[in-house]
Design a protein around this motif. Structure first.
Motif, PDB file in Angstrom:
ATOM      1  N   HIS A  28      76.059  79.739  87.977  1.00 30.41           N
ATOM      2  CA  HIS A  28      75.203  79.326  89.089  1.00 30.41           C
ATOM      3  C   HIS A  28      75.391  80.297  90.257  1.00 30.41           C
ATOM      4  O   HIS A  28      76.532  80.660  90.597  1.00 30.41           O
ATOM      5  N   PRO A  29      74.304  80.767  90.861  1.00 26.82           N
ATOM      6  CA  PRO A  29      74.425  81.749  91.952  1.00 26.82           C
ATOM      7  C   PRO A  29      75.396  81.347  93.045  1.00 26.82           C
ATOM      8  O   PRO A  29      76.099  82.199  93.601  1.00 26.82           O
ATOM      9  N   GLU A  30      75.450  80.022  93.353  1.00 29.79           N
ATOM     10  CA  GLU A  30      76.341  79.579  94.420  1.00 29.79           C
ATOM     11  C   GLU A  30      77.814  79.644  94.010  1.00 29.79           C
ATOM     12  O   GLU A  30      78.693  79.643  94.873  1.00 29.79           O
ATOM     13  N   ASP A  31      78.106  79.671  92.690  1.00 27.83           N
ATOM     14  CA  ASP A  31      79.486  79.679  92.205  1.00 27.83           C
ATOM     15  C   ASP A  31      79.902  81.046  91.658  1.00 27.83           C
ATOM     16  O   ASP A  31      81.057  81.237  91.273  1.00 27.83           O
ATOM     17  N   ARG A  32      78.960  81.986  91.634  1.00 24.08           N
ATOM     18  CA  ARG A  32      79.211  83.261  90.963  1.00 24.08           C
ATOM     19  C   ARG A  32      80.325  84.060  91.637  1.00 24.08           C
ATOM     20  O   ARG A  32      81.212  84.615  90.977  1.00 24.08           O
ATOM     21  N   GLU A  33      80.314  84.138  92.943  1.00 24.26           N
ATOM     22  CA  GLU A  33      81.316  84.927  93.660  1.00 24.26           C
ATOM     23  C   GLU A  33      82.714  84.343  93.464  1.00 24.26           C
ATOM     24  O   GLU A  33      83.692  85.082  93.318  1.00 24.26           O
ATOM     25  N   MET A  34      82.810  83.010  93.446  1.00 20.78           N
ATOM     26  CA  MET A  34      84.111  82.369  93.222  1.00 20.78           C
ATOM     27  C   MET A  34      84.640  82.728  91.835  1.00 20.78           C
ATOM     28  O   MET A  34      85.825  83.053  91.658  1.00 20.78           O
ATOM     29  N   ASP A  35      83.766  82.698  90.828  1.00 19.22           N
ATOM     30  CA  ASP A  35      84.167  83.020  89.464  1.00 19.22           C
ATOM     31  C   ASP A  35      84.648  84.467  89.374  1.00 19.22           C
ATOM     32  O   ASP A  35      85.698  84.763  88.792  1.00 19.22           O
ATOM     33  N   LEU A  36      83.894  85.390  89.970  1.00 24.88           N
ATOM     34  CA  LEU A  36      84.273  86.800  89.945  1.00 24.88           C
ATOM     35  C   LEU A  36      85.572  87.049  90.703  1.00 24.88           C
ATOM     36  O   LEU A  36      86.371  87.913  90.323  1.00 24.88           O
TER      37      LEU A  36
END
Length: 831
Positions: free
Chosen positions: A384-392
């Motif tokens: 999900h775009p909103e969670d992508r940065e956290m995952d990376l």
């Protein structure tokens, strides 16, 4: 003084002398002859002889001495050996003294220079000397004899012999060294040969050991003659004795599995015909002498001569255990895939240096991508775009610092599907602590999240139920007083009186108010909810007819309702409440723009796949109610909150507060499920599923004439005086004899004083000093067969089921109508 001899003695002595003179002469002559002989012997001796007295004075030398020393005897007159300096220097003087002790002395050979000693030979001479003592018969030493011998020739001969010996020794030493070197070289060659033999033996032993450990053997096949040679490992592998004679013309069919013999023969022939040295490895089965079947892996090389295959060398390795392990691994991998599919969990591996990503089948299924799409970017794009940065961020931290992570985030797949996942990862480092790979799992927890959301929703409903329960008791008491007094008033006012009709409207409103309180309590099942078979279509039609008059004329109601009724287990009032809330929300959303509300009812059959994602539903027939409006729709950021209590997008003045949360609670308590689907600008659709009942609803119309009466004596206890007065009037009009009490302690005293005066006790549950249950226990302790009815507006500690379990005979919930209290009394008394 000695006595003088006599004459006769003298005469006798003279005669003796006369007689001994001839003997003396004869002896003297013999002595002279002996001296001549001695002198002659001495002079003729080749040795130089010197004779000394015991004082060291030289007495006699022989003729040889003169020629030996080239001196005259007269030159040695008065020579004394003990006083001569040269004799002292050479040690002759000390040897002389030793000889005087009676010991012959061998004097070490001495070297004399003729220039210094007067030798006539003109060269260096070597002298060997020896001294002898000359003794009398009584042992007395009278002379010392020194005998000297020229041993120069002997010495020269010795020197020559020494030279020859040294030369011989040198020759022998050289030959010995040469032989030693030759022997060392030979020994080295022998040692090397032995070492090679030992190494060969050790190598053969290790080869045999390695073949035994690896379950391997080798063979050589002479293609032209057909002769086959087996190694020890081959004999051991197939359990044949080393000394056993094997007929290799028949062994082919004996050791090869019948089902594999043809393919093995073709494989060998094809390998030979290929002209290649290395044959293609093959796996097949061999049969041991004892019948055991082995899985074999064979590799080999072919030797060619003039283009013709002449010899084949091959190895056979027993891979039976490996095959078993591979089969077990396949089964294990199959189980793992099934387990991952059941748990909706996939695993992955990332190599930071290359960016290579690999994963299990379930991982690709969760992310909704093909297995040939193995880049990290492909997986990240599904986050999900909103969670992508956290995952990376966590992936980067894992690569840089080796930090593990355990997080939850959302997926937004290419087809629009949304999922909640739990992602875990950890780093694998080398011996230097550098991260070489990342390992992790991703689990689809959408169902768990949905269940958690349902639990959260349930807890919210329970909190509302707790809040509602706090006011239910007093509110139900008020309604009970209103409804009871209305029943009394309706009996007193004739039907033709306009007030009679007004009172009936008030009673109807009171019943609806009681229903609302009951619905609030149903959120957490705080009340005993009785679901009975009802005709759902009939109830819905009646509700819609009522709603048409309450919905603004700008909103059109469209219906698609079957004529045939559909039975469900439900409560008509609560079904009515569901529709009223849904229609009310929809009409309020369209009050400025107008629009339409569509209701569609149908029966559907849900199978196993339909209910997999909805644990609350069961397989079988269901009634589906769809309510759709053409309003502005619900925004994505609030659609998950529409069933929360008091959540609303309306202004405070327009908010209805408990609307959709009430609907959710009612549907759940009816063993149903409700879903909402909406997009901004496209309206909202609510789908409700209720299980279809097997029983048909019973229809019974009761009138005032059906109210039962009685004449028994009743003790009624309640801490509300108005309730006591109102209920007392109702019970008296039903024909009962009545005594009332406001205090449970006083009621207990009254009953204890005259227990036989009462046929029934009706008590409130929540009272000061004593609860209704405690009072009932004490009453039954006095009179065990006294029936007790508990009447309560609400209690968190008791319901009808619990009341029955502890021996309470009847249980009614306030507000209770005249008809219901009358029936409850008769049900208990007539048992």
């Amino acid at each position: 003084m000695a006595q003088k001899p006599t004459y006769q003695e003298l005469e006798n002595r003279i005669q003796e002398l006369e007689q001994s003179e001839p003997e003396y002469k004869q002896t003297k002559e013999k002595h002279s002859e002996s001296e001549k002989i001695f002198k002659s012997v001495m002079d003729q001796s080749p040795l130089a002889i010197e004779i000394y007295d015991t004082n060291g004075k030289l007495l006699i030398v022989n003729d040889t001495w003169e020629s030996f020393w080239n001196m005259k005897k007269s030159d040695m007159v008065n020579f004394n050996i003990l006083n001569d300096p040269e004799c002292k220097k050479t040690g002759l003087a000390s040897s002389f003294r030793n000889t005087l002790q009676g010991i012959a002395c061998q004097i070490p050979p001495s070297k004399y220079d003729p220039d210094k000693s007067g030798f006539s030979h003109g060269s260096i001479q070597w002298i060997s000397s020896k001294m002898y003592p000359v003794k009398k018969l009584n042992g007395e030493i009278i002379n010392i004899v020194l005998i000297m011998e020229n041993i120069t020739n002997l010495k020269e001969t010795e020197e020559e012999l020494k030279k020859h010996k040294k030369n011989l020794e040198d020759i022998v030493k050289k030959r010995t060294n040469d032989l030693k070197k030759t022997n060392e070289i030979l020994q080295q060659e022998i040692t090397e040969h032995k070492l090679k033999e030992l190494a060969l033996q050790e190598s053969q032993s290790k080869l045999l050991l390695a073949q035994n450990i690896s379950r391997m053997g080798d063979f050589t096949w002479d293609i032209s003659s057909g002769a086959v040679t087996w190694s020890k490992g081959m004999h051991s592998l197939l359990k044949y004795d080393l000394n056993e004679k094997i007929d290799y013309t028949k062994v082919n069919s004996a050791i090869h599995h019948p089902d594999d013999l043809e393919s093995v023969t073709k494989w060998l022939n094809d390998s030979i015909a290929s002209g290649k040295n290395n044959i293609i490895p093959k796996e097949y089965r061999l049969v041991c002498k004892d019948g055991e079947i082995l899985e074999i892996h064979t590799e080999g090389q072919i030797e060619y001569k003039d283009g013709e295959a002449v010899r084949l060398f091959g190895t056979c390795q027993d891979i039976t255990e490996r095959k078993r392990v591979e089969e077990a691994q396949k089964i294990s991998e199959s189980y793992l895939k099934q387990a991952q599919a059941i748990a909706q969990l996939g695993h992955w591996r990332l190599i930071p240096e290359t960016g290579e990503v690999s994963g299990s089948d379930e991982l690709y299924k969760i992310f909704g991508i093909d297995q040939d799409q193995t880049s990290l970017d492909t997986f990240v794009e599904s986050v999900h775009p909103e969670d992508r940065e956290m995952d990376l961020y966590h992936i980067r931290q894992g690569i840089k610092y080796g930090t593990p992570w355990d997080i939850e985030h959302r997926l937004l797949l290419a087809d629009g599907t949304k999922k909640n996942v739990r992602a875990k990862g950890k780093a694998v480092t080398d011996i230097n602590g550098n991260v070489v790979e990342l390992l992790g799992t991703v689990q689809d927890i959408s169902e768990r999240k949905q269940a958690e959301e349902e639990i959260r929703q349930t807890r919210k409903m329970e909190s509302i139920g707790t809040l509602a329960g706090g006011i239910a008791h007093d509110f139900n008491n008020l309604l009970y007083m209103i409804m009871g007094n209305i029943d009394l008033a309706l009996e007193d006012i004739p039907e033709w009186n306009p007030v009679h009709e007004n009172l009936k409207e008030v009673k109807e409103a009171s019943l609806r108010a009681a229903g609302i309180v009951k619905q609030l309590l149903n959120f957490s099942r705080k009340t005993d909810q009785s679901l009975k078979p009802i005709g759902a279509v009939t109830v819905i039609k009646d509700t819609i007819n009522f709603l048409r008059s309450t919905i603004p004329s700008t909103v059109e109601i469209k219906t698609n309702i079957p004529d045939i009724d559909i039975p469900i287990l439900g409560d008509p009032t609560q079904i009515n409440q569901i529709l009223m809330n849904l229609f009310s929300n929809a009409s309020q959303a369209m009050q400025d723009t107008g629009g339409s509300i569509e209701i569609n009812i149908e029966t559907i059959i849900l199978d196993k796949m339909d209910v997999e994602h909805y644990p609350s539903l069961q397989q079988g027939n269901h009634m589906k109610i769809m309510v759709r409006d053409s309003g502005p729709g619900i925004a994505p950021d609030v659609i998950d909150k529409v069933f929360d209590p008091y959540f609303t997008t309306k202004s405070f003045a327009d908010a209805s507060g408990m609307g959709l949360s009430v609907v959710h609670g009612i549907v759940k308590n009816h063993n149903g499920v409700i879903f909402v689907d909406s997009k901004p600008g496209e309206g909202a659709t609510f789908n409700i599923f209720f299980p279809v009942a097997d029983e048909l609803p019973e229809f019974k119309i009761e009138g005032e004439n059906d109210i039962p009466h009685g004449t028994e004596s009743i003790l009624f206890i309640d801490d509300e005086e108005s309730i006591v007065n109102m209920t007392g009037k109702i019970l008296e009009r039903l024909g009962y004899q009545l005594e009332t009490q406001l205090n449970p302690v006083e009621a207990l005293k009254l009953f204890k004083a005259k227990p036989e005066s009462f046929d029934l006790v009706i008590t409130d549950m929540t009272m000061p000093q004593m609860t209704g249950v405690n009072l009932a226990e004490k009453l039954k302790a006095i009179k065990s067969d006294i029936p007790v009815i508990i009447c309560t507006g609400h209690s968190a500690v008791i319901d009808e089921q619990k009341a029955n379990q502890i021996g309470i005979d009847g249980f009614v919930m306030k507000p209770v109508s005249k008809l219901n209290i009358a029936k409850a009394i008769r049900d208990v008394l007539d048992k």
